[in-house]
Write a protein that holds these residues in place. Structure first.
Motif, PDB file in Angstrom:
ATOM      1  N   VAL A  64       0.869  -1.179   0.000  1.00 39.92           N
ATOM      2  CA  VAL A  64       0.000   0.000   0.000  1.00 39.92           C
ATOM      3  C   VAL A  64       0.903   1.225   0.000  1.00 39.92           C
ATOM      4  O   VAL A  64       1.777   1.370   0.857  1.00 39.92           O
ATOM      5  N   ARG A  66       0.766   5.448  -0.159  1.00 40.85           N
ATOM      6  CA  ARG A  66      -0.066   6.644  -0.047  1.00 40.85           C
ATOM      7  C   ARG A  66       0.811   7.875  -0.238  1.00 40.85           C
ATOM      8  O   ARG A  66       1.901   7.966   0.320  1.00 40.85           O
ATOM      9  N   SER A  67       0.302   8.819  -1.001  1.00 43.23           N
ATOM     10  CA  SER A  67       1.033  10.065  -1.236  1.00 43.23           C
ATOM     11  C   SER A  67       0.827  11.034  -0.075  1.00 43.23           C
ATOM     12  O   SER A  67      -0.053  10.837   0.769  1.00 43.23           O
ATOM     13  N   GLN A  70      -2.695  12.311  -0.259  1.00 41.71           N
ATOM     14  CA  GLN A  70      -3.671  11.351   0.262  1.00 41.71           C
ATOM     15  C   GLN A  70      -3.640  11.298   1.791  1.00 41.71           C
ATOM     16  O   GLN A  70      -4.688  11.216   2.430  1.00 41.71           O
ATOM     17  N   MET A  71      -2.441  11.338   2.360  1.00 41.91           N
ATOM     18  CA  MET A  71      -2.314  11.312   3.820  1.00 41.91           C
ATOM     19  C   MET A  71      -2.943  12.569   4.437  1.00 41.91           C
ATOM     20  O   MET A  71      -3.627  12.486   5.455  1.00 41.91           O
ATOM     21  N   SER A  74      -6.746  12.196   4.287  1.00 43.78           N
ATOM     22  CA  SER A  74      -7.212  11.244   5.300  1.00 43.78           C
ATOM     23  C   SER A  74      -7.146  11.856   6.702  1.00 43.78           C
ATOM     24  O   SER A  74      -8.064  11.704   7.507  1.00 43.78           O
TER      25      SER A  74
END
Length: 82
Positions: A64, A66-67, A70-71, A74
């Motif tokens: 997985v 995540r950029s 994206q972090m 979230s």
């Protein structure tokens, strides 16, 4: 932009990383009226930043990745839930 003051302070320290005396003499902590690390630093850094920020590897599941963007998204969703 509040994070600009920290970027400039960081750049000064990096410039003088081999010259302690110059770094010590010239460094000043940025004076800010209001600053929020999450909003003013991390979210600014993450804005439209598609570089990998998190890479999870497991023996039983596919990796997985995540950029930063994206972090940040979230993190905002979790914070807003509280």
């Amino acid at each position: 932009m509040p994070n600009q003051a920290f970027l400039e302070a960081r750049a000064l320290l990096q410039k003088h990383r081999d010259d302690y005396q110059a770094a010590y003499a010239q460094f000043r902590w940025p004076k800010l009226e209001k600053f929020n690390w999450a909003l003013d630093w991390f979210d600014e850094f993450a804005k439209n930043n598609q570089k990998p920020a998190l890479h999870l590897v497991s023996e039983t599941a596919p990796p997985v990745i995540r950029s930063y963007a994206q972090m940040s998204e979230s993190s905002s969703r979790v914070a807003n839930a509280f």
